[in-house]
Write a protein that holds these residues in place. Structure first.
Motif, PDB file in Angstrom:
ATOM      1  N   LYS A 115     -30.239 -23.570  -5.779  1.00 44.43           N
ATOM      2  CA  LYS A 115     -31.386 -23.384  -7.262  1.00 44.43           C
ATOM      3  C   LYS A 115     -30.417 -22.817  -8.101  1.00 44.43           C
ATOM      4  O   LYS A 115     -30.092 -23.245  -9.563  1.00 44.43           O
ATOM      5  CB  LYS A 115     -32.532 -22.828  -6.875  1.00 44.43           C
ATOM      6  N   ALA A 116     -29.804 -21.677  -7.967  1.00 46.65           N
ATOM      7  CA  ALA A 116     -29.113 -20.875  -8.956  1.00 46.65           C
ATOM      8  C   ALA A 116     -27.928 -21.679  -9.204  1.00 46.65           C
ATOM      9  O   ALA A 116     -27.559 -21.667 -10.881  1.00 46.65           O
ATOM     10  CB  ALA A 116     -28.686 -19.489  -8.376  1.00 46.65           C
ATOM     11  N   LEU A 117     -27.268 -22.238  -8.573  1.00 44.18           N
ATOM     12  CA  LEU A 117     -25.948 -23.054  -9.033  1.00 44.18           C
ATOM     13  C   LEU A 117     -26.264 -24.111  -9.907  1.00 44.18           C
ATOM     14  O   LEU A 117     -25.591 -24.442 -10.953  1.00 44.18           O
ATOM     15  CB  LEU A 117     -25.167 -23.301  -7.824  1.00 44.18           C
ATOM     16  N   LEU A 118     -27.301 -24.819  -9.572  1.00 47.34           N
ATOM     17  CA  LEU A 118     -27.741 -25.995 -10.501  1.00 47.34           C
ATOM     18  C   LEU A 118     -28.325 -25.609 -11.670  1.00 47.34           C
ATOM     19  O   LEU A 118     -28.598 -26.361 -12.573  1.00 47.34           O
ATOM     20  CB  LEU A 118     -28.710 -26.978  -9.480  1.00 47.34           C
ATOM     21  N   LYS A 119     -28.914 -24.270 -11.663  1.00 41.04           N
ATOM     22  CA  LYS A 119     -29.933 -23.830 -12.881  1.00 41.04           C
ATOM     23  C   LYS A 119     -29.049 -23.921 -14.097  1.00 41.04           C
ATOM     24  O   LYS A 119     -27.693 -23.650 -14.295  1.00 41.04           O
ATOM     25  CB  LYS A 119     -30.284 -22.316 -12.546  1.00 41.04           C
ATOM     26  N   ASP A 120     -29.706 -24.393 -15.169  1.00 40.16           N
ATOM     27  CA  ASP A 120     -29.160 -24.320 -16.497  1.00 40.16           C
ATOM     28  C   ASP A 120     -27.535 -24.977 -16.638  1.00 40.16           C
ATOM     29  O   ASP A 120     -26.821 -24.641 -17.420  1.00 40.16           O
ATOM     30  CB  ASP A 120     -28.862 -22.984 -16.977  1.00 40.16           C
ATOM     31  N   LYS A 127     -18.656 -23.793 -19.320  1.00 39.74           N
ATOM     32  CA  LYS A 127     -18.743 -22.102 -19.282  1.00 39.74           C
ATOM     33  C   LYS A 127     -19.928 -21.438 -19.350  1.00 39.74           C
ATOM     34  O   LYS A 127     -19.974 -20.552 -18.731  1.00 39.74           O
ATOM     35  CB  LYS A 127     -17.790 -21.970 -20.623  1.00 39.74           C
ATOM     36  N   ASN A 128     -20.981 -22.134 -20.043  1.00 36.98           N
ATOM     37  CA  ASN A 128     -22.174 -21.320 -19.963  1.00 36.98           C
ATOM     38  C   ASN A 128     -22.877 -21.252 -18.834  1.00 36.98           C
ATOM     39  O   ASN A 128     -23.969 -22.200 -18.681  1.00 36.98           O
ATOM     40  CB  ASN A 128     -23.099 -21.944 -21.306  1.00 36.98           C
ATOM     41  N   PHE A 129     -22.653 -20.877 -17.936  1.00 35.79           N
ATOM     42  CA  PHE A 129     -23.056 -20.721 -16.632  1.00 35.79           C
ATOM     43  C   PHE A 129     -23.574 -19.474 -16.265  1.00 35.79           C
ATOM     44  O   PHE A 129     -22.945 -18.824 -15.134  1.00 35.79           O
ATOM     45  CB  PHE A 129     -21.812 -21.459 -15.820  1.00 35.79           C
ATOM     46  N   PRO A 130     -24.775 -18.875 -16.672  1.00 36.21           N
ATOM     47  CA  PRO A 130     -24.994 -17.763 -16.606  1.00 36.21           C
ATOM     48  C   PRO A 130     -25.526 -17.504 -15.310  1.00 36.21           C
ATOM     49  O   PRO A 130     -25.937 -16.552 -14.770  1.00 36.21           O
ATOM     50  CB  PRO A 130     -25.731 -17.353 -17.638  1.00 36.21           C
ATOM     51  N   ALA A 131     -26.152 -18.599 -14.505  1.00 36.33           N
ATOM     52  CA  ALA A 131     -26.899 -18.280 -13.310  1.00 36.33           C
ATOM     53  C   ALA A 131     -26.546 -17.420 -12.304  1.00 36.33           C
ATOM     54  O   ALA A 131     -27.206 -16.347 -12.064  1.00 36.33           O
ATOM     55  CB  ALA A 131     -27.266 -19.775 -12.824  1.00 36.33           C
ATOM     56  N   LEU A 132     -24.958 -17.443 -12.126  1.00 41.26           N
ATOM     57  CA  LEU A 132     -24.964 -16.773 -11.017  1.00 41.26           C
ATOM     58  C   LEU A 132     -23.394 -16.076 -11.241  1.00 41.26           C
ATOM     59  O   LEU A 132     -22.399 -16.962 -11.165  1.00 41.26           O
ATOM     60  CB  LEU A 132     -25.077 -17.720  -9.863  1.00 41.26           C
ATOM     61  N   ALA A 133     -23.174 -14.899 -11.441  1.00 42.28           N
ATOM     62  CA  ALA A 133     -21.925 -14.372 -11.432  1.00 42.28           C
ATOM     63  C   ALA A 133     -21.094 -14.754 -10.414  1.00 42.28           C
ATOM     64  O   ALA A 133     -21.819 -14.783  -9.301  1.00 42.28           O
ATOM     65  CB  ALA A 133     -21.850 -12.882 -11.926  1.00 42.28           C
TER      66      ALA A 133
END
Ligand code: SF4
Length: 459
Positions: A115-120, A127-133
């Motif tokens: 879920k976190a990987l696919l979020k947003d 680049k705007n991939f804030p879900a999961l550092a």
């Protein structure tokens, strides 16, 4: 709908973990792809790493998947199982294409990670991939406590007529050459009720004909939660279930943990296959001692005699390790003589693999590769002869065969197995005849025999 693909490497115990991961993802509404084909959103590789060659296969598979990711066929790549458990964060550092890693006891967290990987993420690689550092994408617990149960959703990856039933996880035997306890944690049994509930659910499909009982050491089942070994009770309860199951097969037993009660149960319960997976690893006492196998030559021989006396037409599968540190020529000859005398119906031989995290790695007098390979060839040549000889005794006999799959490109030809063949490790029967059906039993007359396989016609 988000499409998820998986490749499951290693042993059936790992396969059950893959099935549980897929079961929970499907329950969360993801589409499970049969193969990568024209693309999946997320690809999972459930890895194996108990020996060098297994680690190489796992890394090669990750590298292949990384190439598919660069081609845009895979958007996210998640690695789970024994390789992340062994290497942790280092894996993420060394494999930049990998988006997340999950340990052997973190299976229930797969949904959250996906879920976190696919979020947003409107499109891949943004680049705007804030879900999961990146640091958060390593979910590898040090505490190995996970144990699936009857409520864990499973999406089966085996054909619909046979299944693996994992009754325990982890191992306390601490064989000196083995790192599995590091990867899977301490021995822990499921409850009898949990296993029975799952066996009941399995039989509801009406398609299951064979249940393969697995764990790291199935013969110790229950000792940690019931204060004593409870495998006989468990097997009796599974065998008493009203279902279409005809074969209950016991795998991954340990020669040091058999009991008279267990042997009686194996003899008396007709649904329990006359087949046992009994890895001895060696027969020479000094080697068994250094391996920390908790048993001796005398005990192994006595156990095999008891098993063969009590269980008619028993098929014994074993595995041996060749070239263990310090193995002398005399000790190897002792093993060869024992294998010649005992004539195991099925045998898997493994060349000792020096695992730097195992105790044996520090043992003196490692056997040179050339000698290890020569000894391995000698064992395989001997077993080939024994297996061909044993198979010849089936000539003209009528045996009960469970049909597994059609032989590609041929009419009326299928492969199947007798009670003496475990799925995916042993030989098969090439069966020809009309009206044969996958997942059903047929009487087959053996018309030809090969080294490891049989040939026959349905009668
Ligand atoms: S029984 Fe020995 S070889 Fe098997 S998993 Fe346990 S420690 Fe490893």
């Amino acid at each position: 709908m988000t499409k998820i693909g998986i490749v499951s490497l290693g042993c059936p115990r790992n396969l059950v973990d893959s099935e549980v991961m897929l079961g929970s993802l499907k329950k969360e509404g993801y589409e499970i792809a049969d193969e990568v084909g024209d693309g999946v959103d997320l690809f999972i590789i459930n890895t194996c790493s108990f020996v060098e060659s297994a680690r190489e296969e796992s890394v090669d598979t990750v590298i292949e998947a990384a190439a598919l990711k660069r081609e845009g066929k895979i958007r996210y790549l998640v690695i789970c199982g024994c390789l992340p458990q062994l290497y942790g964060k280092k894996l993420l550092k060394n494999l930049p294409e990998v988006d997340a890693i999950i340990g052997t006891s973190d299976i229930p967290k797969m949904g959250m990670i996906v879920k976190a990987l696919l979020k947003d993420d409107p499109k891949p690689g943004s680049k705007n991939f804030p879900a999961l550092a990146r640091s958060q994408r390593c979910v590898v617990s040090k505490e190995l406590k996970y144990l699936y149960n009857e409520n864990s959703p499973r999406l089966y990856l085996t054909p619909s007529h046979f299944v693996y039933l994992k009754i325990s996880e982890g191992c306390d035997n601490l064989c000196s050459y083995c790192i599995i306890p590091r990867l899977r944690g301490k021995f822990r049994s499921r409850s009898i009720e949990s296993v029975i509930e799952e066996a009941k659910n399995l039989s509801l499909s009406g398609k299951i004909r064979e249940i393969n009982i697995i764990g790291q050491d199935t013969t110790l089942f229950g000792k940690d939660i019931y204060g004593g070994k409870k495998l006989p009770e468990l097997l009796k309860r599974i065998a008493s279930l009203k279902s279409g199951v005809k074969w209950i097969r016991l795998l991954y037993t340990h020669p040091a943990h058999y009991s008279g009660r267990l042997i009686d149960t194996l003899r008396d319960e007709k649904k329990i296959c006359g087949y046992l997976d009994l890895p001895i690893q060696h027969i020479s006492d000094p080697v068994l001692k250094k391996m920390n196998r908790h048993t001796t030559r005398k005990e192994i021989i006595c156990l095999i005699e008891k098993l063969r006396k009590n269980i008619p037409d028993l098929t014994l599968r074993t595995s041996v390790i060749i070239g263990f540190p310090g193995e002398t020529d005399k000790e190897f000859k002792e093993l060869m003589a024992f294998l010649e005398d005992t004539r195991f119906e099925k045998l898997g031989a493994f060349i000792y693999s020096a695992e730097d995290l195992s105790r044996a790695y520090k043992f003196p007098r490692h056997v040179p590769d050339k000698i290890k390979n020569e000894r391995f060839d000698e064992v395989m040549k001997l077993q080939q002869k024994i297996s061909a000889d044993i198979n010849r005794s089936y000539m003209g006999k009528i045996v009960n065969v469970l049909i597994d799959e059609p032989v590609e490109g041929s009419n009326n030809k299928f492969t199947g197995r007798t009670e003496g063949d475990a799925p995916e490790v042993d030989g098969c029967v090439y069966v020809s005849g009309k009206g044969l059906k996958v997942g059903e039993f047929f009487k087959v007359k053996i018309t030809d025999t090969l080294e490891y396989d049989l040939v026959g016609e349905a009668v």
